[in-house]
Motif scaffolding. Structure first.
Motif, PDB file in Angstrom:
ATOM      1  N   VAL A   1     -23.200 -18.326  -0.115  1.00 34.83           N
ATOM      2  CA  VAL A   1     -23.966 -19.374   0.569  1.00 34.83           C
ATOM      3  C   VAL A   1     -24.512 -20.360  -0.464  1.00 34.83           C
ATOM      4  N   ALA A   2     -25.099 -19.835  -1.528  1.00 37.76           N
ATOM      5  CA  ALA A   2     -25.642 -20.695  -2.584  1.00 37.76           C
ATOM      6  C   ALA A   2     -24.530 -21.463  -3.294  1.00 37.76           C
ATOM      7  N   GLN A   3     -23.384 -20.811  -3.490  1.00 39.03           N
ATOM      8  CA  GLN A   3     -22.262 -21.509  -4.117  1.00 39.03           C
ATOM      9  C   GLN A   3     -21.787 -22.658  -3.239  1.00 39.03           C
ATOM     10  N   HIS A   4     -21.708 -22.427  -1.940  1.00 44.61           N
ATOM     11  CA  HIS A   4     -21.324 -23.502  -1.015  1.00 44.61           C
ATOM     12  C   HIS A   4     -22.326 -24.660  -1.070  1.00 44.61           C
ATOM     13  N   THR A   5     -23.599 -24.317  -1.135  1.00 42.67           N
ATOM     14  CA  THR A   5     -24.642 -25.346  -1.185  1.00 42.67           C
ATOM     15  C   THR A   5     -24.476 -26.219  -2.428  1.00 42.67           C
ATOM     16  N   GLU A   6     -24.150 -25.588  -3.545  1.00 42.06           N
ATOM     17  CA  GLU A   6     -23.943 -26.344  -4.775  1.00 42.06           C
ATOM     18  C   GLU A   6     -22.681 -27.206  -4.674  1.00 42.06           C
ATOM     19  N   ILE A   7     -21.650 -26.696  -4.053  1.00 44.78           N
ATOM     20  CA  ILE A   7     -20.427 -27.487  -3.852  1.00 44.78           C
ATOM     21  C   ILE A   7     -20.736 -28.728  -3.017  1.00 44.78           C
ATOM     22  N   ILE A   8     -21.529 -28.549  -1.970  1.00 44.60           N
ATOM     23  CA  ILE A   8     -21.911 -29.683  -1.117  1.00 44.60           C
ATOM     24  C   ILE A   8     -22.705 -30.709  -1.922  1.00 44.60           C
ATOM     25  N   ARG A   9     -23.622 -30.233  -2.763  1.00 44.01           N
ATOM     26  CA  ARG A   9     -24.438 -31.148  -3.573  1.00 44.01           C
ATOM     27  C   ARG A   9     -23.554 -31.964  -4.508  1.00 44.01           C
ATOM     28  N   LEU A  10     -22.645 -31.308  -5.186  1.00 40.82           N
ATOM     29  CA  LEU A  10     -21.767 -31.993  -6.131  1.00 40.82           C
ATOM     30  C   LEU A  10     -20.828 -32.958  -5.415  1.00 40.82           C
ATOM     31  N   ALA A  11     -20.334 -32.537  -4.240  1.00 41.39           N
ATOM     32  CA  ALA A  11     -19.464 -33.427  -3.469  1.00 41.39           C
ATOM     33  C   ALA A  11     -20.236 -34.661  -3.022  1.00 41.39           C
ATOM     34  N   GLY A  12     -21.502 -34.482  -2.664  1.00 38.40           N
ATOM     35  CA  GLY A  12     -22.336 -35.605  -2.267  1.00 38.40           C
ATOM     36  C   GLY A  12     -22.549 -36.588  -3.392  1.00 38.40           C
ATOM     37  N   LEU A  13     -22.532 -36.090  -4.624  1.00 38.96           N
ATOM     38  CA  LEU A  13     -22.652 -36.956  -5.798  1.00 38.96           C
ATOM     39  C   LEU A  13     -21.323 -37.602  -6.166  1.00 38.96           C
ATOM     40  N   ARG A  14     -20.274 -37.215  -5.458  1.00 35.91           N
ATOM     41  CA  ARG A  14     -18.905 -37.695  -5.694  1.00 35.91           C
ATOM     42  C   ARG A  14     -18.416 -37.337  -7.098  1.00 35.91           C
ATOM     43  N   ASP A  15     -18.853 -36.163  -7.560  1.00 34.45           N
ATOM     44  CA  ASP A  15     -18.398 -35.659  -8.861  1.00 34.45           C
ATOM     45  C   ASP A  15     -17.195 -34.752  -8.607  1.00 34.45           C
ATOM     46  N   ALA A  16     -16.009 -35.334  -8.634  1.00 38.03           N
ATOM     47  CA  ALA A  16     -14.800 -34.599  -8.265  1.00 38.03           C
ATOM     48  C   ALA A  16     -14.519 -33.429  -9.204  1.00 38.03           C
ATOM     49  N   ASP A  17     -14.687 -33.663 -10.502  1.00 42.04           N
ATOM     50  CA  ASP A  17     -14.379 -32.598 -11.460  1.00 42.04           C
ATOM     51  C   ASP A  17     -15.311 -31.401 -11.293  1.00 42.04           C
ATOM     52  N   ALA A  18     -16.600 -31.669 -11.194  1.00 40.62           N
ATOM     53  CA  ALA A  18     -17.566 -30.575 -11.063  1.00 40.62           C
ATOM     54  C   ALA A  18     -17.396 -29.857  -9.726  1.00 40.62           C
ATOM     55  N   THR A  19     -17.125 -30.615  -8.670  1.00 39.68           N
ATOM     56  CA  THR A  19     -16.911 -29.995  -7.364  1.00 39.68           C
ATOM     57  C   THR A  19     -15.685 -29.105  -7.398  1.00 39.68           C
ATOM     58  N   ALA A  20     -14.621 -29.571  -8.019  1.00 41.45           N
ATOM     59  CA  ALA A  20     -13.381 -28.800  -8.115  1.00 41.45           C
ATOM     60  C   ALA A  20     -13.606 -27.498  -8.868  1.00 41.45           C
ATOM     61  N   ARG A  21     -14.332 -27.580  -9.974  1.00 43.20           N
ATOM     62  CA  ARG A  21     -14.606 -26.365 -10.745  1.00 43.20           C
ATOM     63  C   ARG A  21     -15.448 -25.382  -9.936  1.00 43.20           C
ATOM     64  N   ALA A  22     -16.424 -25.899  -9.208  1.00 44.46           N
ATOM     65  CA  ALA A  22     -17.291 -25.046  -8.407  1.00 44.46           C
ATOM     66  C   ALA A  22     -16.507 -24.356  -7.291  1.00 44.46           C
ATOM     67  N   CYS A  23     -15.560 -25.077  -6.710  1.00 42.28           N
ATOM     68  CA  CYS A  23     -14.720 -24.469  -5.669  1.00 42.28           C
ATOM     69  C   CYS A  23     -13.872 -23.341  -6.249  1.00 42.28           C
ATOM     70  N   ARG A  24     -13.308 -23.601  -7.401  1.00 45.37           N
ATOM     71  CA  ARG A  24     -12.492 -22.563  -8.034  1.00 45.37           C
ATOM     72  C   ARG A  24     -13.333 -21.334  -8.337  1.00 45.37           C
ATOM     73  N   GLU A  25     -14.512 -21.529  -8.882  1.00 48.81           N
ATOM     74  CA  GLU A  25     -15.378 -20.399  -9.209  1.00 48.81           C
ATOM     75  C   GLU A  25     -15.810 -19.645  -7.954  1.00 48.81           C
ATOM     76  N   ASN A  26     -15.998 -20.370  -6.871  1.00 47.67           N
ATOM     77  CA  ASN A  26     -16.359 -19.720  -5.614  1.00 47.67           C
ATOM     78  C   ASN A  26     -15.290 -18.719  -5.195  1.00 47.67           C
ATOM     79  N   TRP A  27     -14.030 -19.102  -5.312  1.00 49.77           N
ATOM     80  CA  TRP A  27     -12.946 -18.185  -4.948  1.00 49.77           C
ATOM     81  C   TRP A  27     -12.776 -17.080  -5.977  1.00 49.77           C
ATOM     82  N   LEU A  28     -12.973 -17.370  -7.239  1.00 51.68           N
ATOM     83  CA  LEU A  28     -12.815 -16.345  -8.263  1.00 51.68           C
ATOM     84  C   LEU A  28     -13.996 -15.364  -8.247  1.00 51.68           C
TER      85      LEU A  28
END
Length: 217
Positions: A182-209
């Motif tokens: 849940v917290a990882q998703h929240t951080e992904i949403i925050r980064l996506a809202g900032l339009r930080d594609a690289d950081a959002t992508a890394r966070a998504c990968r870490e969420n699955w790993l």
């Protein structure tokens, strides 16, 4: 082989896909257990279809790593294998990383809101120990990036590989360990809202790993 009490429910226009999805879902949700033999005649009686779409579905499931065809003997549900599951996890994580990287520049506020709503449902489902709803909400969350990415090959690859992880997700989402997502998703949403594609992508990968499992599960 025990089969669900369901017969002749598939409509012909979607016959092959429905047969594939029904067998796949029965494997993923544990109705068909690892090592169990899948008999054509019993699958025919359950699904109300001929052998041809069943054999086609089993071939697709073999390619997805969910069944094993023993030449001249039988088709069985693939047993849990930690090494192959971890390999699949790495691929799925990479695909979601790519989806996010492609999608973030194209996101609208409606997309961000849809992700936040899905994460709220995810959190509530975990609190209620409702594994099915948690899985659906998690799928809805990640589906935003996949859909917005506009890459059909990526979507098809995820449809092929993700079911291998679904048995593990079911175990995780029924445990307290899933609350961290849940917290990882929240951080992904925050980064996506900032339009930080690289950081959002890394966070998504870490969420699955971060999906942890052991052979004892």
């Amino acid at each position: 082989m025990p089969v669900p009490s369901l017969s002749g429910v598939h409509k012909r226009p979607l016959l092959r896909d429905n047969v594939f999805e029904s067998i796949r879902n029965a494997i993923v949700d544990g109705t068909f257990e690892p090592g169990e033999r899948l008999k054509d005649t019993e699958l025919e009686a359950w699904l109300g279809v001929s052998r041809t779409p069943i054999r086609e579905a089993l071939l697709r499931l073999e390619h997805a790593g969910l069944v094993i065809a023993l030449p001249g003997k039988a088709t069985i549900v693939a047993p849990y294998d930690q090494a192959s599951t971890e390999s699949t996890q790495q691929v799925v994580g990479g695909l979601h990383e790519l989806a996010a990287r492609l999608a973030v520049p194209l996101l609208t506020e409606d997309h961000i809101s849809a992700m936040a709503e899905a994460n709220s449902r995810f959190e509530q489902a975990l609190q209620n120990a409702d594994v099915e709803s948690a899985l659906q909400a998690d799928d809805d969350f990640h589906a935003v990036f996949v859909a917005v990415s506009g890459n059909p090959v990526l979507r098809d690859l995820l449809e092929q590989t993700t079911p291998v992880l679904r048995r593990v997700e079911r175990m995780r989402f029924g445990s307290f360990a899933a609350r961290g997502s849940v917290a990882q998703h929240t951080e992904i949403i925050r980064l996506a809202g900032l339009r930080d594609a690289d950081a959002t992508a890394r966070a998504c990968r870490e969420n699955w790993l971060s999906l942890r499992f052991t052979s004892s599960q």
